[in-house]
Enzyme design. Sequence first.
Site, PDB file in Angstrom:
ATOM      1  N   ARG B  74       7.424   7.033  -6.470  1.00 12.22           N
ATOM      2  CA  ARG B  74       5.996   6.730  -5.967  1.00 12.22           C
ATOM      3  C   ARG B  74       4.952   7.588  -6.444  1.00 12.22           C
ATOM      4  O   ARG B  74       5.106   8.878  -6.374  1.00 12.22           O
ATOM      5  CB  ARG B  74       6.140   6.521  -4.525  1.00 12.22           C
ATOM      6  CG  ARG B  74       4.898   6.276  -3.561  1.00 12.22           C
ATOM      7  CD  ARG B  74       5.356   5.975  -2.073  1.00 12.22           C
ATOM      8  NE  ARG B  74       6.303   5.202  -1.578  1.00 12.22           N
ATOM      9  CZ  ARG B  74       6.969   5.006  -0.525  1.00 12.22           C
ATOM     10  NH1 ARG B  74       6.800   6.038   0.087  1.00 12.22           N
ATOM     11  NH2 ARG B  74       7.693   4.192  -0.367  1.00 12.22           N
ATOM     12  N   ARG B 143       1.995  11.948   3.918  1.00 11.41           N
ATOM     13  CA  ARG B 143       2.266  10.862   2.835  1.00 11.41           C
ATOM     14  C   ARG B 143       0.768  10.651   2.113  1.00 11.41           C
ATOM     15  O   ARG B 143      -0.029  11.083   2.569  1.00 11.41           O
ATOM     16  CB  ARG B 143       2.723   9.465   3.293  1.00 11.41           C
ATOM     17  CG  ARG B 143       3.980   9.715   3.959  1.00 11.41           C
ATOM     18  CD  ARG B 143       5.000  10.101   2.878  1.00 11.41           C
ATOM     19  NE  ARG B 143       6.364   9.863   3.302  1.00 11.41           N
ATOM     20  CZ  ARG B 143       7.165   8.858   3.405  1.00 11.41           C
ATOM     21  NH1 ARG B 143       6.794   7.702   2.845  1.00 11.41           N
ATOM     22  NH2 ARG B 143       8.763   8.846   3.791  1.00 11.41           N
ATOM     23  N   LYS B 206       8.508  11.540   8.341  1.00 10.65           N
ATOM     24  CA  LYS B 206       7.149  11.226   7.514  1.00 10.65           C
ATOM     25  C   LYS B 206       6.112  11.127   8.542  1.00 10.65           C
ATOM     26  O   LYS B 206       6.061  11.186   9.817  1.00 10.65           O
ATOM     27  CB  LYS B 206       7.378   9.925   6.680  1.00 10.65           C
ATOM     28  CG  LYS B 206       7.507   8.778   8.013  1.00 10.65           C
ATOM     29  CD  LYS B 206       7.573   7.293   7.417  1.00 10.65           C
ATOM     30  CE  LYS B 206       8.666   7.125   6.361  1.00 10.65           C
ATOM     31  NZ  LYS B 206       8.901   5.540   5.916  1.00 10.65           N
ATOM     32  N   LYS B 208       1.802   9.950   8.374  1.00  9.09           N
ATOM     33  CA  LYS B 208       0.795   9.375   7.673  1.00  9.09           C
ATOM     34  C   LYS B 208      -0.596   9.228   8.094  1.00  9.09           C
ATOM     35  O   LYS B 208      -0.751   9.303   9.501  1.00  9.09           O
ATOM     36  CB  LYS B 208       1.237   7.719   7.590  1.00  9.09           C
ATOM     37  CG  LYS B 208       2.706   7.515   6.854  1.00  9.09           C
ATOM     38  CD  LYS B 208       2.999   6.096   6.951  1.00  9.09           C
ATOM     39  CE  LYS B 208       4.378   6.225   6.091  1.00  9.09           C
ATOM     40  NZ  LYS B 208       4.917   4.564   6.159  1.00  9.09           N
ATOM     41  N   CYS B 427       6.486  -6.740   2.019  1.00  7.56           N
ATOM     42  CA  CYS B 427       6.986  -5.432   1.308  1.00  7.56           C
ATOM     43  C   CYS B 427       7.810  -5.881   0.181  1.00  7.56           C
ATOM     44  O   CYS B 427       7.842  -6.854  -0.304  1.00  7.56           O
ATOM     45  CB  CYS B 427       7.813  -4.907   2.290  1.00  7.56           C
ATOM     46  SG  CYS B 427       9.239  -5.670   2.675  1.00  7.56           S
ATOM     47  N   CYS B 433      15.126  -2.408  -2.405  1.00  6.15           N
ATOM     48  CA  CYS B 433      15.079  -1.790  -1.264  1.00  6.15           C
ATOM     49  C   CYS B 433      16.301  -1.545  -0.766  1.00  6.15           C
ATOM     50  O   CYS B 433      17.080  -2.661  -0.216  1.00  6.15           O
ATOM     51  CB  CYS B 433      14.248  -2.021  -0.197  1.00  6.15           C
ATOM     52  SG  CYS B 433      14.138  -1.376   1.147  1.00  6.15           S
ATOM     53  N   CYS B 472      12.996  -6.130   6.498  1.00  4.60           N
ATOM     54  CA  CYS B 472      13.465  -5.477   7.723  1.00  4.60           C
ATOM     55  C   CYS B 472      12.759  -4.896   8.747  1.00  4.60           C
ATOM     56  O   CYS B 472      11.501  -4.946   8.407  1.00  4.60           O
ATOM     57  CB  CYS B 472      14.595  -4.348   7.164  1.00  4.60           C
ATOM     58  SG  CYS B 472      13.595  -2.665   7.243  1.00  4.60           S
ATOM     59  N   CYS B 476       7.080  -2.131   6.553  1.00  7.88           N
ATOM     60  CA  CYS B 476       6.217  -1.409   5.518  1.00  7.88           C
ATOM     61  C   CYS B 476       5.094  -2.418   5.400  1.00  7.88           C
ATOM     62  O   CYS B 476       4.045  -1.981   4.371  1.00  7.88           O
ATOM     63  CB  CYS B 476       7.234  -1.306   4.230  1.00  7.88           C
ATOM     64  SG  CYS B 476       8.665  -0.138   4.523  1.00  7.88           S
TER      65      CYS B 476
END
Lengths: 589, 556
Positions: B74, B143, B206, B208, B427, B433, B472, B476
């Site tokens: 990424r 991120r 994480k 954001k 996503c 994934c 899932c 995302c």
Amino acid sequence: MAAAEREIITPVVGGSELTALQRVTRSFDRDQLLWSSGFLAGLAETRANVVPLQSARGHEWHIFYATETGNSRRVAERLAGEATAAGLSTVVQDLRDVRPKVLKNIDSAVFVVATHGVGDAPEGSEPFFEFWLSDKAPRLESLDFSVLALGDSSYADFCEVGKRFDARLRELGATAVVKRVDCDLDFEKPAEAWTKQILEQASKTVETNKSAHAAHLTSVPAKPEYGREHPFNADILTRQSITGRGSTKDVRHIELDLEGSGLVYQPGDSIGVLPSNPPQLVATLLQATGLEDDVVVDVDGESTTLQEALSNDKEITVLSRPVLDAVAESHPKLRSILESRDSFSKYLETHQLIDLIHEFPYDWQPQELVDALRRLTPRLYSIASSPDANPGEAHLTVAVVNYDAYGRQHWGSASNFLAGDAASAPIYVEPNDHFRLPTDGDTSIIMIAAGTGVAPFRAFVEHRREHANRGKNWLFFGERNFSSDFLYQLEWLRYRKEGALNNLDVAFSRDQKDKIYVQHRLLEKGADVYDWLEHGAYFYVCGDMKTMAPDVDRALHSIVREHGGMSADRATEYIDDLKRAGRYQRDVY
Amino acid sequence: MSGSAITPVEEIKARSDYLRGTIEDSLADDATGALAEDDTQLAKFHGFYQQDDRDLRAERTRQKLEPAHSFMIRVRVPGGIATPAQWLEMDRLARRYGNQTLRLTTRQAFQFHGIIKRDLKATIAAINGALLDTIAACGDVNRNVMCTPLAERSDIHTAAYEVSKAISAHLTPNTSAYHEIWLDKKRVAGSEDHEPIYGATYLPRKFKIGVVIPPSNDVDIFSQDLGFIAIEEDGKLAGFNVTAGGGMGMHHGEPDTYPRVADIIGFCKPAQAVAVAEQVVKIQRDHGDRTNRKHARLKYTIDDNGLDWFREELNRRLGFDLQAKRPFRFLTRGDEIGWSLDAHGQWHLAVFVPQGRLADVGDVKMLSALAAIAKVHKGTFRLTANQNLIISGVADEEKNGVDRLLERHGVRSSDSLSPLRKQALACVALPTCALAMAEAERYLPTITDKLESLLARHGLGNEPVSLRITGCPNGCARPYLAEIGLVGKAPGQYSLFLGGNHDGSRLNKLASENMNESEILETLDRWLGYYASKRNPGETLGDFIDRKGLTLPWTD
Ligand code: SRM
Ligand SMILES: Cc1cc2nc3c(=O)[nH]c(=O)nc-3n(C[C@H](O)[C@H](O)[C@H](O)COP(=O)(O)OP(=O)(O)OC[C@H]3O[C@@H](n4cnc5c(N)ncnc54)[C@H](O)[C@@H]3O)c2cc1C
Ligand SMILES: Cc1cc2nc3c(=O)[nH]c(=O)nc-3n(C[C@H](O)[C@H](O)[C@H](O)COP(=O)(O)O)c2cc1C
Ligand code: SF4
């Protein structure tokens, strides 16, 4: 090995004999051990009965063989059996185990010698032949000898070793008793005939001894029920492709069911497979020759259909001399190919029967074709499993021979048979006492494999893991592409994690611009490799005979030179010592 | 679940020596395409994820081969703005090392898929060579900082964009491990790494941050841990309303995990934004739950301690109080696909990128088209939060050239696309994934076709209905903020969420679980029929469903 066992045996049998004995009996169960004790007792008796005679006549019969895949040994042992039965006192020995000079003190010897490599002597017997072909070789006026040469007429140097040795012995003044016979892969019949001749000759010179005969008969070991002549029909439990998508190869993991066969094997042994030829190929051949599938032909005195003969009796992939000669008569171009050794062997390596039939049209008659073709012979496959880790099973790692050339599809006989849909396969175990794990589990081993050459090493590591051996294991593996061709990758990684595999070095030739092969990895790790050898490690090589094995051998020499600080000659000695000590073993094909 | 012991990942971070771990040994081990287990966790901080082609997993196990490992890399693109030169380099890397595609993410970043281990270093080095980077693109750190790429309002945009870049730079980890491993910088002998903001174990999870410029809420500001809503006063950037505690991730059947929309906690001046970001990060560093990764995001820290506590803690650490929030209004979240002219006479083309995947498929060669444009383009490329792309800053005389290049590569104009398709999000999910339970990216075109005909059947073809699918419950594609959200549960099975609104300030609700396609279409068919007949003038589907409540009248 239990200390107790040592004590009992050491007094009379020691050193390498003991190890040999232990090696052979390791896999025996109680019954087998008891049976062998009787067998050995019987032998002892025979010897006892024979010894006085021979000392009286001072005449002892020596049968030597040079083998790699066991055929010569089988012929030699059979001869020995019949000779002993005929009251002769015989000594059977593998030429790799004798000092060359022994011939000087022998007056009667029989040689069964195979040719391997490209006209080379079988692994381990080289020193013997080198000596006798060299100008160091003494005269041998007092020697009576006979030579049976085993070979394969699909090689340019057909029975080369037998031929040259035979010629050389004559040069040195020895007397040929029975004329040399050169056997092709279907050696059984000629070998039998030759054996008969030998015995007739022998019986003239030596009067037989009935008591020995009787004594012997009581002790003739019951032939193992299944063997090359009587293969066991093993169910095929698994035939899993183990090369991933995009691979340039098709390699299968085959699992055979040995339950109830009584067959036993050790890591290092091979399985012989008697295939049926690929149906598509049989059809293609019939079509190309325009012959009917149901015409009746004679195969060794039995009548059968051409379809049957081509499917199950005859070699229809690999070419051999007779069939080429037959066609050559009407094709000068082919004749000239056969004349030059190089063009001949090149042609054999790159062409199959189907190519011959297309390239050199010939009006084949059914019987004529059948007679020209040699008997369908078994193919050997290194056993890829440990008998103790997989009781009742033997695993193989088979690369399927399937390729296009000259605008034609080609098949390999046995590999396609195994990969195909047959429910079972006729097989036998081919022992190889010259590719064995060290008897001492604490000894470390280095294994070098290219492609399917990895098979016996899977057996090795499984076996040492199963027996919790403490010796270290180091595998070098090479193939084309990492992502698709890393045979048994999951198992190697698991073993490495567990500590059952200490070092794992890989070389994938086609993943980068410049080709990287196992010998390059070997050289990179040269210091450690030499260090392992210095600490007694065994060095094994398995896989491609033509290029990989010699390259690895060269790499080993330069490693010993560089890291042992030795001259080229000293390095060669060092490596010869390894060979003599059985610490440098190869199984190449 | 939650115990008082810290999580294994915390231990890995702690013993990693500032994210070094054994990554270099892992790269050197050529017997496997994978990394050592601990390193797969640390890899994220360096910007890549170990994955494998899940389509081949079972087959390769039978073949006694390890999974077909490859890596997703990424690339951080603060505010989503890249130069043509950078674009060309991303294009080259995707073709040379990747799977011939470029993924535009829902956080305005690039992703490469299918990078094999031995190419990781070359790829990451090249990305840095192009003056982009991958550090902190993933991992328990801040991120990629998002920012509305709304080019029409250039002056405000520039100011807001500068703030997002400043925040991104300020919160980038300090460790020199990244430069040693990927850029062959030598470690200064005896030098100790130091992370003034994060500390040696970084964040519990994480983090954001987004910056948004009303009236668009394209970055879904309420889904961000920390958000800055640009407030414009007489044509200037006056400052930002600060939002905190947003997040999407949840787990099926675990009610103590949930999506949450952020709260607006006050207002700050542009010059204060970086300080606010730093202090919020430090609060999360000190108070976030390090014993349970499913409970470690800022949203849970705030719910556990209360919003007032959070506001006070922040003011205390800032040394000043946030001002009262200022008025603003969100109208849309989607991108206005097509050409638009800005105040300075520059043109901008918002290109619709199906499922955010740039590739050459058949005779539609989108990847090549954009490479061709990058060769002549003098402006910038802007990645949107909707996985689309804006070719920004095109002069009048070059406008036709751009159109022709797109045409020549088979990229058809987006005018004909339905509003549904234009803003639909999916996503990545399968096959790359590792967490996917169902298809998403590969399924979006099919389900969109079917929904389009449903809408048409009810005369709703021009309704800007928002559809978002994820493989899932991690969310995302921010599915819990869509009017129709499909969240994967098993192959072919989805949970259906309904009732989000257009400005992204309201979560949708679970309508029913474990539905296959026909059940989904059947339920939606009924809702759409109901909506078409009973809606108030101008009422959106999400608002209608929310007003009616989730139980259909004929089902109770
Ligand atoms: C590429 C992207 C989806 C897309 O199609 O664009 C994506 C892809 C993945 N996300 Fe995500 N997430 C992406 C935006 C999001 C968003 C949306 C956002 O940030 O605006 C969310 C919801 C917001 C949030 O964080 O709550 C999101 C919530 C997650 C979660 C759940 C986190 C949680 O708190 O529960 C995970 C799983 C985890 O972290 O444990 C996750 C994990 C993943 C991983 C890395 C799977 C993994 O951990 O192994 C996915 C890689 C798939 C692949 O093959 O590429 N991703 N992920 C987006 C990349 C954004 C970026 O450039 O950084
Ligand atoms: C001790 C020993 C151990 C062995 N272990 C293994 C093992 O573990 N695994 C394994 O796979 N094999 C092993 N082999 C090789 C195996 O015995 C067979 O030779 C092999 O499988 C081919 O047999 P086949 O009947 O399928 O092909 P055949 O019917 O014998 O046909 C082979 C012939 O096809 C032609 N040919 C083949 N490939 C090409 C090509 N690319 N281009 C042109 N002509 C070609 C050549 O003329 C070649 O002689 C071993 C051999 C020995 C001697
Ligand atoms: C790898 C390999 C190479 C061989 N090279 C030759 C050769 O060059 N000339 C030849 O006549 N036979 C060659 N043969 C055939 C063998 O001599 C033949 O199979 C013989 O029956 C083997 O006898 P053994 O089992 O005692 O080793 C070769 C066989 C193998 C497996
Ligand atoms: S939502 Fe789930 S399936 Fe989709 S990319 Fe994120 S983690 Fe993977």
